[in-house]
Design a protein around this motif. Sequence first.
Motif, mmCIF file in Angstrom:
data_model
loop_
_atom_site.group_PDB
_atom_site.id
_atom_site.type_symbol
_atom_site.label_atom_id
_atom_site.label_comp_id
_atom_site.label_asym_id
_atom_site.label_seq_id
_atom_site.Cartn_x
_atom_site.Cartn_y
_atom_site.Cartn_z
ATOM 1 N N PHE A 104 0.839 -1.203 0.000
ATOM 2 C CA PHE A 104 0.000 0.000 0.000
ATOM 3 C C PHE A 104 0.869 1.245 0.000
ATOM 4 N N LYS A 105 0.478 2.225 -0.795
ATOM 5 C CA LYS A 105 1.196 3.499 -0.795
ATOM 6 C C LYS A 105 0.776 4.257 0.468
ATOM 7 N N THR A 106 1.741 4.451 1.344
ATOM 8 C CA THR A 106 1.443 4.928 2.686
ATOM 9 C C THR A 106 2.260 6.167 3.039
ATOM 10 N N ALA A 107 1.593 7.131 3.684
ATOM 11 C CA ALA A 107 2.308 8.293 4.221
ATOM 12 C C ALA A 107 2.134 8.289 5.733
ATOM 13 N N VAL A 108 3.196 8.600 6.450
ATOM 14 C CA VAL A 108 3.084 8.713 7.908
ATOM 15 C C VAL A 108 3.464 10.149 8.284
ATOM 16 N N ILE A 109 2.552 10.809 9.007
ATOM 17 C CA ILE A 109 2.736 12.226 9.333
ATOM 18 C C ILE A 109 2.968 12.399 10.826
ATOM 19 N N ASP A 110 3.994 13.144 11.170
ATOM 20 C CA ASP A 110 4.276 13.462 12.575
ATOM 21 C C ASP A 110 3.517 14.746 12.942
ATOM 22 N N VAL A 154 5.030 21.916 8.734
ATOM 23 C CA VAL A 154 4.656 23.328 8.895
ATOM 24 C C VAL A 154 5.097 24.156 7.684
ATOM 25 N N ASN A 155 6.268 23.849 7.110
ATOM 26 C CA ASN A 155 6.687 24.532 5.875
ATOM 27 C C ASN A 155 5.635 24.359 4.796
ATOM 28 N N VAL A 156 5.080 23.140 4.736
ATOM 29 C CA VAL A 156 4.062 22.866 3.715
ATOM 30 C C VAL A 156 2.789 23.635 4.036
ATOM 31 N N LEU A 157 2.390 23.595 5.308
ATOM 32 C CA LEU A 157 1.159 24.282 5.714
ATOM 33 C C LEU A 157 1.252 25.779 5.441
ATOM 34 N N GLN A 158 2.448 26.323 5.614
ATOM 35 C CA GLN A 158 2.616 27.765 5.436
ATOM 36 C C GLN A 158 2.996 28.141 4.001
ATOM 37 N N GLY A 159 3.048 27.150 3.135
ATOM 38 C CA GLY A 159 3.307 27.428 1.729
ATOM 39 C C GLY A 159 4.772 27.697 1.394
ATOM 40 N N ASP A 160 5.677 27.394 2.333
ATOM 41 C CA ASP A 160 7.104 27.617 2.069
ATOM 42 C C ASP A 160 7.736 26.469 1.290
ATOM 43 N N ALA A 161 7.039 25.354 1.247
ATOM 44 C CA ALA A 161 7.563 24.216 0.488
ATOM 45 C C ALA A 161 6.388 23.447 -0.079
ATOM 46 N N LYS A 162 6.648 22.725 -1.174
ATOM 47 C CA LYS A 162 5.604 21.872 -1.719
ATOM 48 C C LYS A 162 5.585 20.570 -0.929
ATOM 49 N N THR A 208 -3.420 24.307 11.251
ATOM 50 C CA THR A 208 -4.806 24.755 11.151
ATOM 51 C C THR A 208 -5.630 23.669 10.473
ATOM 52 N N GLU A 209 -6.913 23.681 10.760
ATOM 53 C CA GLU A 209 -7.803 22.691 10.142
ATOM 54 C C GLU A 209 -7.722 22.747 8.623
ATOM 55 N N GLU A 210 -7.767 23.976 8.099
ATOM 56 C CA GLU A 210 -7.771 24.142 6.643
ATOM 57 C C GLU A 210 -6.468 23.624 6.051
ATOM 58 N N GLY A 211 -5.358 23.957 6.739
ATOM 59 C CA GLY A 211 -4.049 23.538 6.255
ATOM 60 C C GLY A 211 -3.919 22.026 6.224
ATOM 61 N N VAL A 212 -4.293 21.394 7.336
ATOM 62 C CA VAL A 212 -4.176 19.942 7.434
ATOM 63 C C VAL A 212 -5.073 19.282 6.386
ATOM 64 N N GLU A 213 -6.281 19.823 6.229
ATOM 65 C CA GLU A 213 -7.213 19.251 5.263
ATOM 66 C C GLU A 213 -6.650 19.328 3.840
ATOM 67 N N LYS A 214 -6.002 20.456 3.552
ATOM 68 C CA LYS A 214 -5.428 20.644 2.221
ATOM 69 C C LYS A 214 -4.327 19.611 1.951
ATOM 70 N N VAL A 215 -3.473 19.405 2.955
ATOM 71 C CA VAL A 215 -2.389 18.414 2.797
ATOM 72 C C VAL A 215 -2.971 17.017 2.589
ATOM 73 N N ARG A 271 -3.976 21.013 20.793
ATOM 74 C CA ARG A 271 -4.155 21.211 19.357
ATOM 75 C C ARG A 271 -3.569 20.109 18.462
ATOM 76 N N GLY A 272 -2.304 19.768 18.697
ATOM 77 C CA GLY A 272 -1.645 18.772 17.844
ATOM 78 C C GLY A 272 -2.407 17.452 17.848
ATOM 79 N N ALA A 273 -2.822 17.032 19.040
ATOM 80 C CA ALA A 273 -3.548 15.767 19.175
ATOM 81 C C ALA A 273 -4.916 15.870 18.501
ATOM 82 N N LEU A 274 -5.574 17.007 18.657
ATOM 83 C CA LEU A 274 -6.898 17.193 18.044
ATOM 84 C C LEU A 274 -6.800 17.213 16.519
ATOM 85 N N MET A 275 -5.751 17.861 16.009
ATOM 86 C CA MET A 275 -5.567 17.924 14.555
ATOM 87 C C MET A 275 -5.256 16.534 13.991
ATOM 88 N N ALA A 276 -4.501 15.753 14.766
ATOM 89 C CA ALA A 276 -4.126 14.407 14.296
ATOM 90 C C ALA A 276 -5.354 13.517 14.153
#
Lengths: 91, 270
Positions: free
Chosen positions: B31-37, B60-68, B97-104, B126-131
């Motif tokens: 399975f193609k799998t991603a694991v996010i910290d 966070v770089n991704v969430l803030q648009g600093d990296a793809k 943020t909810e929006e950021g995580v959802e986008k990723v 927050r971190g636990a709730l977002m996860a």
Amino acid sequence: MSLLTRLFGEKKKTAAIAKERLQLIIAREHIDGKSSPDFLPALQKELLGVISKYVKIAPEDIKVQLERQDNIEILEVNIVLSETASPPAPQ
Amino acid sequence: MRIVVVTSGKGGVGKTTTSAAFASGLALRGFKTAVIDFDVGLRNLDLIMGCERRVVYDFVNVLQGDAKLTQALIKDKHVDTLHILPASQTKDKDALTEEGVEKVIKELETMGFDYVVCDSPAGIERGALMALLFADEAIVVTNPEVSSVRDSDRILGILQSKSRRAMEGREPVKEHLLVTRYSAKRVEEGEMLSYKDIQELLRIPLLGVIPESDAVLQASNQGVPAIHLKGTDVAEAYADVVSRFLGEDKPLRFVSYEKPSLIKRLFGST
């Protein structure tokens, strides 16, 4: 030592104590988590609506709360009629 | 795509060890799998996965648009189909943020991932709730110990109220109990809660039992997910967990302890 305690009986195992304590605390925390059920604000609003048909009353004059004592739940509705409340509607 | 959160409430019970082993196990199955910290500020998944020196960009770089996203995802060195998204070490937790995580997560879906494993931080902040927010399934990691069991119960309550599935009134998050650091000997001796006790207390289906083992430290020392330590009980227990998660029927292992007989104990081994 383990043989002796096995032969002559022993104190309650700690795992059993742990389980008992967890059963109590988890049950209590589940009740606490629900201590203010979702329907209370709606109930209060509807009561206000009904009572307002007959008596002039402010929202804060109706207090609705749910209390638990041991295994009994008590729904307490407290309605305070102020002295200036208009007289009740004719029967 | 299925999103699986690995959570527990309490810290130090084996969430990251489990995330690394479980994600690796899914990937090993093809399975193609991603694991996010999700532990922003205290990342550790990179160390457990052995990719700490390859971290350039983070979540966070991704969430803030600093990296793809494609720049931040690190390809695992053991399994081709596994990718790691490390947490930020320095940035503020509010970046999640909810929006950021959802986008990723949506982007991962368009990239064709089958599974996203979310490694939750400890606590209920927050971190636990977002996860857990977008989870379809949850692995609740629990040690046979009072504070861990109580915290698992708390986190189950949160899953049932604060996940998107709960809030939108959809089918609830599928919950799985994973008991870790289990000592069959101590259970037998009445010194440790049994997995049955824990299951009775938490009332969720059991996904597996991971025995207490030196192999876990050996694995983290080397930065190799425990599932790769061939021949160890932990690796086999995690492989069973992955099988059961995928719907296969695997009997529990490493949960019984053979007591030496009375004769043996009196006269030494025969």
